[in-house]
Design a protein around this motif. Structure first.
Motif, PDB file in Angstrom:
ATOM      1  N   PHE A 152      -4.464   6.061 -14.768  1.00  0.00           N
ATOM      2  CA  PHE A 152      -5.796   6.421 -15.267  1.00  0.00           C
ATOM      3  C   PHE A 152      -6.337   7.646 -14.528  1.00  0.00           C
ATOM      4  O   PHE A 152      -6.877   8.568 -15.134  1.00  0.00           O
ATOM      5  CB  PHE A 152      -6.741   5.222 -15.103  1.00  0.00           C
ATOM      6  N   SER A 153      -6.127   7.639 -13.208  1.00  0.00           N
ATOM      7  CA  SER A 153      -6.643   8.767 -12.411  1.00  0.00           C
ATOM      8  C   SER A 153      -5.935  10.068 -12.776  1.00  0.00           C
ATOM      9  O   SER A 153      -6.496  11.148 -12.596  1.00  0.00           O
ATOM     10  CB  SER A 153      -6.494   8.479 -10.921  1.00  0.00           C
ATOM     11  N   ASP A 175       0.752  -4.205 -12.021  1.00  0.00           N
ATOM     12  CA  ASP A 175       0.261  -3.542 -13.242  1.00  0.00           C
ATOM     13  C   ASP A 175      -1.088  -2.875 -13.000  1.00  0.00           C
ATOM     14  O   ASP A 175      -1.309  -1.753 -13.455  1.00  0.00           O
ATOM     15  CB  ASP A 175       0.153  -4.568 -14.379  1.00  0.00           C
ATOM     16  N   ASP A 176      -1.978  -3.578 -12.304  1.00  0.00           N
ATOM     17  CA  ASP A 176      -3.310  -3.015 -12.042  1.00  0.00           C
ATOM     18  C   ASP A 176      -3.214  -1.726 -11.230  1.00  0.00           C
ATOM     19  O   ASP A 176      -3.924  -0.755 -11.496  1.00  0.00           O
ATOM     20  CB  ASP A 176      -4.181  -4.040 -11.299  1.00  0.00           C
ATOM     21  N   GLN A 177      -2.343  -1.745 -10.246  1.00  0.00           N
ATOM     22  CA  GLN A 177      -2.198  -0.560  -9.391  1.00  0.00           C
ATOM     23  C   GLN A 177      -1.627   0.629 -10.168  1.00  0.00           C
ATOM     24  O   GLN A 177      -2.116   1.749 -10.047  1.00  0.00           O
ATOM     25  CB  GLN A 177      -1.270  -0.886  -8.204  1.00  0.00           C
ATOM     26  N   LYS A 181      -1.762   1.044 -13.375  1.00  0.00           N
ATOM     27  CA  LYS A 181      -2.781   1.458 -14.354  1.00  0.00           C
ATOM     28  C   LYS A 181      -3.817   2.365 -13.677  1.00  0.00           C
ATOM     29  O   LYS A 181      -4.237   3.375 -14.232  1.00  0.00           O
ATOM     30  CB  LYS A 181      -3.482   0.227 -14.935  1.00  0.00           C
ATOM     31  N   ALA A 182      -4.242   1.974 -12.484  1.00  0.00           N
ATOM     32  CA  ALA A 182      -5.246   2.766 -11.760  1.00  0.00           C
ATOM     33  C   ALA A 182      -4.711   4.167 -11.463  1.00  0.00           C
ATOM     34  O   ALA A 182      -5.422   5.167 -11.639  1.00  0.00           O
ATOM     35  CB  ALA A 182      -5.618   2.045 -10.464  1.00  0.00           C
ATOM     36  N   ILE A 183      -3.451   4.220 -11.035  1.00  0.00           N
ATOM     37  CA  ILE A 183      -2.843   5.529 -10.730  1.00  0.00           C
ATOM     38  C   ILE A 183      -2.766   6.366 -12.007  1.00  0.00           C
ATOM     39  O   ILE A 183      -3.145   7.542 -12.033  1.00  0.00           O
ATOM     40  CB  ILE A 183      -1.425   5.340 -10.123  1.00  0.00           C
ATOM     41  N   ASN A 190       2.172   6.793  -6.713  1.00  0.00           N
ATOM     42  CA  ASN A 190       1.177   7.814  -7.065  1.00  0.00           C
ATOM     43  C   ASN A 190       1.816   9.205  -6.982  1.00  0.00           C
ATOM     44  O   ASN A 190       1.683  10.022  -7.893  1.00  0.00           O
ATOM     45  CB  ASN A 190      -0.006   7.694  -6.091  1.00  0.00           C
ATOM     46  N   ARG A 199      -1.243  -7.549  -9.750  1.00  0.00           N
ATOM     47  CA  ARG A 199      -1.484  -6.388  -8.890  1.00  0.00           C
ATOM     48  C   ARG A 199      -0.580  -5.200  -9.226  1.00  0.00           C
ATOM     49  O   ARG A 199      -1.086  -4.070  -9.343  1.00  0.00           O
ATOM     50  CB  ARG A 199      -1.314  -6.771  -7.415  1.00  0.00           C
ATOM     51  N   GLU A 218       0.848  -1.203   0.000  1.00  0.00           N
ATOM     52  CA  GLU A 218       0.000   0.000   0.000  1.00  0.00           C
ATOM     53  C   GLU A 218       0.880   1.248   0.000  1.00  0.00           C
ATOM     54  O   GLU A 218       0.640   2.207  -0.722  1.00  0.00           O
ATOM     55  CB  GLU A 218      -0.898   0.024   1.257  1.00  0.00           C
ATOM     56  N   TYR A 232       2.683   1.725  -3.441  1.00  0.00           N
ATOM     57  CA  TYR A 232       1.831   2.258  -4.514  1.00  0.00           C
ATOM     58  C   TYR A 232       1.434   3.709  -4.236  1.00  0.00           C
ATOM     59  O   TYR A 232       1.300   4.509  -5.164  1.00  0.00           O
ATOM     60  CB  TYR A 232       0.597   1.370  -4.705  1.00  0.00           C
TER      61      TYR A 232
END
Lengths: 186, 365
Positions: B295-296, B287-289, B291-293, B235, B285, B228, B231
């Motif tokens: 994208f935001s 890559d997903d994390q 990607k989420a950052i 960010n 996880r 956590e 990531y």
């Protein structure tokens, strides 16, 4: 001294050349003395084949490279055993026939002949065993040995030096640690 | 008695030496081969430098490659030596940032570690000029600091940022990489991330503990306190990079690099076995994390796990092989073309909008 270093492409190529050269040299002797025409292929094969293979496809001789080191290890073990056998059963046994200079005292009743070991100062603890891990083949052992033979008046022990030198020469040691000066994460 | 001993010893030693002649002969053969092999290897291998000689201390960043290098270095012993070239600033290749179409920031992957310079992604003939800025062992914090330092040269460039999952995510939070001091992220008293560089100096870092990167990577695939935190730090860094690029009028694209262990099912099992929280283990996880950052923040991201396979990596170290570099070069070219098309479309739209707003009849129509 006789063990090949960890294989990398340059060593494989060089090994192929060395084997080719020495192979041809060794085979050319019987070829010269006995039957030149018949043995020419046996001389030419290593002289051309190994360097050709090694220079074009170094990995193709990596198995031979490994086998060579296996052979070196076996030779080293057998040679050490053989040399130590000679040292003991030929030299030491013969010297032992000359008698002993050691005076053995029988203890009296209620008396011990044990000697108290003088302890080292605490400052030297970390160095106490530093010398024991040294390799036999390391430089400087001849001087230490001569010094011991001189101070203990064992002059005959000088005669063992050629055999001990051979023992040092046949000893093999390979550092298995990763090489220093290489960037690596894992 | 001494004389008798010496006489006996010398006679028997002589006999012993005669007996050892076969041993000496075989030893001579082995010695000749070993010596010729060591001596002859110089013919096939250039003089090489150690990893310490490849880099030098630089304030704030910690280290960077030495300037004007034209040297060979060893990676894994069995792989032999590789060639590298650096420019006057110490960055790979002699290309200037001003001449390049794409600037890539990263670590040893950007440096082209483990392959010859002529086969790196920035040298593959793709028709575009790529300038790599990176050095072995860099974390993302160092790369953000470099983006800041070089921002005045990035105007109009496409900036691709390599994020390697093998160690980057964890190293962002660590003050050292082996014996080297590195800038890192920590939270200040108001619980906000800040880049710390005060400890960076040429002195060796005293802690030599093995970071056990595979265990850390396994943890990054789980929902744990460390992941956590990692990531959250990512960010912050990606936000910083985006701001730098916006101010420099450069376009930022993230490119995530999986470790080879993430590309095979056997590797997944190995990672899962060392996961600290197996229930939450998910190899995707990282890559997903990211990607989420991304994208935001509206930053494009390319996951190399969708493009590379284990055969694009070297066998004995975690870097790309020649084929991997070729694939990455082609992908960089595609991204550049896509970015140019997007840019053209935007220009056309902007011009059209501008034309409409300037047309005196537009308001009427």
């Amino acid at each position: 001294m006789i063990l090949l270093p960890l294989a990398r492409p340059a060593y494989l190529k060089s090994f192929a050349l060395a084997i080719g050269f020495l192979g041809a040299l060794l085979m050319s002797l019987p070829a010269y003395w006995f039957a030149p025409r018949i043995l020419i292929p046996f001389v030419a094969a290593p002289a051309i084949g190994f360097p050709f293979l090694g220079l074009l496809w170094p990995q193709s001789i990596s198995s031979l490279y490994k086998l060579w080191n296996v052979a070196v290890n076996h030779f080293s073990r057998l040679a050490r055993f053989f040399l130590m056998t000679i040292c003991f059963y030929v030299v030491l046994l013969a010297v032992g026939r000359a008698g002993t200079s050691m005076i053995v005292t029988r203890p009296r009743p209620n008396e011990s002949l044990w000697l108290a070991k003088k302890t080292l100062s605490t400052d030297t603890y970390r160095y106490e065993f530093a010398g024991t891990g040294k390799h036999f083949a390391e430089k400087g052992w001849v001087r230490n040995y001569l010094s011991w033979a001189r101070t203990s008046r064992q002059v005959w022990a000088f005669c063992l030096i050629p055999l001990l030198a051979m023992l040092a020469a046949v000893e093999v040691y390979q550092d298995r640690r990763p090489p220093t000066g290489v960037y690596t994460l894992f | 008695m001494t004389a008798i001993r010496v006489l006996l010893a010398s006679t028997t030693a002589l006999i012993g030496l005669l007996l050892t002649i076969p041993v000496a002969a075989i030893w001579l053969l082995f010695w000749a081969v070993a010596s010729l092999t060591k001596f002859g290897s110089r013919l096939f291998e250039p003089y090489m430098v150690t990893s310490d000689q490849l880099v030098e201390f630089t304030p704030t960043i910690g280290w960077k490659p030495k300037a004007n290098l034209d040297a060979y270095y060893l990676t894994m012993v069995r792989d032999g030596v590789f060639h590298t070239i650096t420019d006057a600033q110490g960055w790979p290749d002699r290309t200037k940032i001003s001449d390049s179409h794409v600037v890539v920031f990263g670590d040893s992957y950007a440096f082209g570690y483990g392959v010859d310079s002529k086969t790196t992604f920035w040298r593959c003939k793709t028709g575009i000029i790529i300038k790599a800025i990176g050095a072995p062992g860099y974390n993302m914090v160092q790369e953000v600091l470099l983006m800041r330092q070089l921002s005045y040269q990035l105007k109009g460039k496409l900036l691709i940022w390599f994020i390697y999952f093998g160690n980057d995510l964890y190293d962002n939070l660590s003050p050292n990489n082996q014996c080297y001091r590195t800038p890192f992220l920590r939270k200040n008293l108001s619980q906000e991330w800040e880049i710390t560089t005060r400890h960076v100096s040429p002195l060796r870092w005293p802690n030599k503990a093995d970071p056990r990167y595979y265990d850390k990577l396994a943890e990054m695939c789980c929902a744990t306190f460390l992941s956590e935190r990692a990531y959250s730090a990512c960010n912050f860094l990606i936000t910083e990079a985006k701001t730098i690029c916006q101010e420099a009028h450069a376009k930022l694209v993230l490119m995530t690099i999986p470790d080879v262990i993430q590309l095979t099912s056997a590797g997944h099992e190995k990672l899962a076995a060392s996961a600290s929280n197996p229930k939450s283990f998910d190899p995707n996880r990282p890559d997903d994390q990211i990607k989420a950052i991304a994208f935001s923040l509206g930053v494009p991201v390319v996951a190399l796990k969708d493009y590379l396979t284990a055969s694009d990596y070297k066998e004995r170290d975690p870097h790309w092989n020649q084929r991997g570099h070729q694939r990455v070069a082609e992908l960089v070219k595609k991204i550049w073309h896509q970015n140019r098309l997007d840019g053209n479309e935007r220009v056309v739209k902007d011009r059209a909008a501008q034309a409409l707003s300037m047309n005196p009849l537009s308001g009427v129509l």
